[in-house]
Design a protein around this motif. Structure first.
Motif, PDB file in Angstrom:
ATOM      1  N   LEU A  76       0.647  -1.039   0.026  1.00 51.57           N
ATOM      2  CA  LEU A  76       0.017  -0.055  -0.019  1.00 51.57           C
ATOM      3  C   LEU A  76       1.047   1.230   0.090  1.00 51.57           C
ATOM      4  O   LEU A  76      -0.028   2.767  -0.289  1.00 51.57           O
ATOM      5  N   ASP A  77       2.192   0.966   0.621  1.00 50.47           N
ATOM      6  CA  ASP A  77       2.778   2.438   0.377  1.00 50.47           C
ATOM      7  C   ASP A  77       3.858   2.801  -1.010  1.00 50.47           C
ATOM      8  O   ASP A  77       4.086   3.858  -0.907  1.00 50.47           O
ATOM      9  N   PHE A 109      -4.869  10.946  -6.513  1.00 46.77           N
ATOM     10  CA  PHE A 109      -6.191  10.511  -5.188  1.00 46.77           C
ATOM     11  C   PHE A 109      -6.022   8.862  -5.175  1.00 46.77           C
ATOM     12  O   PHE A 109      -6.106   8.417  -4.073  1.00 46.77           O
ATOM     13  N   ILE A 110      -5.957   8.025  -5.640  1.00 45.07           N
ATOM     14  CA  ILE A 110      -5.728   6.637  -5.538  1.00 45.07           C
ATOM     15  C   ILE A 110      -4.125   5.801  -4.723  1.00 45.07           C
ATOM     16  O   ILE A 110      -4.357   5.386  -4.468  1.00 45.07           O
ATOM     17  N   ARG A 111      -3.686   7.045  -5.150  1.00 43.17           N
ATOM     18  CA  ARG A 111      -2.407   7.170  -4.163  1.00 43.17           C
ATOM     19  C   ARG A 111      -2.264   7.652  -3.349  1.00 43.17           C
ATOM     20  O   ARG A 111      -1.679   6.595  -2.235  1.00 43.17           O
ATOM     21  N   THR A 112      -2.823   8.013  -3.330  1.00 41.35           N
ATOM     22  CA  THR A 112      -2.854   9.033  -2.137  1.00 41.35           C
ATOM     23  C   THR A 112      -3.728   7.825  -0.215  1.00 41.35           C
ATOM     24  O   THR A 112      -3.337   7.911   0.844  1.00 41.35           O
ATOM     25  N   ALA A 113      -4.357   7.727  -1.346  1.00 42.14           N
ATOM     26  CA  ALA A 113      -5.659   6.760  -0.652  1.00 42.14           C
ATOM     27  C   ALA A 113      -5.071   5.896  -0.199  1.00 42.14           C
ATOM     28  O   ALA A 113      -5.216   5.287   0.824  1.00 42.14           O
ATOM     29  N   ILE A 115      -1.877   5.326   0.556  1.00 39.10           N
ATOM     30  CA  ILE A 115      -1.031   5.759   1.223  1.00 39.10           C
ATOM     31  C   ILE A 115      -1.648   5.679   2.908  1.00 39.10           C
ATOM     32  O   ILE A 115      -1.037   5.622   3.917  1.00 39.10           O
ATOM     33  N   ILE A 116      -2.624   6.535   3.089  1.00 40.53           N
ATOM     34  CA  ILE A 116      -3.151   6.568   4.069  1.00 40.53           C
ATOM     35  C   ILE A 116      -3.819   6.426   4.264  1.00 40.53           C
ATOM     36  O   ILE A 116      -3.968   5.174   5.643  1.00 40.53           O
ATOM     37  N   ILE A 117      -4.178   4.635   3.839  1.00 41.83           N
ATOM     38  CA  ILE A 117      -5.061   3.296   4.573  1.00 41.83           C
ATOM     39  C   ILE A 117      -4.109   2.465   4.688  1.00 41.83           C
ATOM     40  O   ILE A 117      -3.701   1.789   5.989  1.00 41.83           O
ATOM     41  N   SER A 118      -3.013   2.213   4.502  1.00 45.48           N
ATOM     42  CA  SER A 118      -1.659   1.878   5.000  1.00 45.48           C
ATOM     43  C   SER A 118      -1.266   1.874   6.484  1.00 45.48           C
ATOM     44  O   SER A 118      -0.908   1.548   7.302  1.00 45.48           O
TER      45      SER A 118
END
Length: 118
Positions: A76-77, A109-113, A115-118
């Motif tokens: 995820l990161d 947005f998908i990239r940031t989401a 990273i936030i989920i991880s």
């Protein structure tokens, strides 16, 4: 594709030398994304995703991605955000700037989401 990967790796190293691009509590402004996005628009979304995957692979082999807690966190990161950025040209069919901006915004947005989920 190799030139785009090499440019992304060079910009990754360059980013490490500039202290104002690295934030105090982690995170950074990643200028290495620029060649991957350009590769997506130049070569197409599929080859752009391959460039993103190769950028992740080479940077991992060189030790730039060395924060590993577990496999899911690493995916995820690092893996998913690197590959998703290569799909920035997915909406770029009629060659309008609105489609280009939409593709870049969606992939960021998908990239940031991820990273936030991880």
């Amino acid at each position: 594709m190799g030139l785009y990967v090499a440019l992304a790796i060079a910009l990754d190293y360059f980013k490490e030398m500039l202290p104002f691009l690295n934030m105090i509590n982690g995170g950074s402004i990643n200028i290495a994304l620029i060649p991957v996005v350009v590769a997506s628009f130049h070569l197409g979304a599929l080859k752009g995703m391959i460039v993103g995957a190769l950028w992740w692979l080479v940077s991992s082999l060189l030790g730039l991605n060395n924060s590993i807690l577990n496999v899911v966190q690493y995916l995820l990161d690092y893996v998913i955000p690197s590959v998703v950025i290569g799909a920035a040209s997915i909406f770029y069919r009629k060659h309008t700037s609105l489609e280009a901006l939409l593709g870049i915004a969606l992939t960021m947005f998908i990239r940031t989401a991820s990273i936030i989920i991880s």
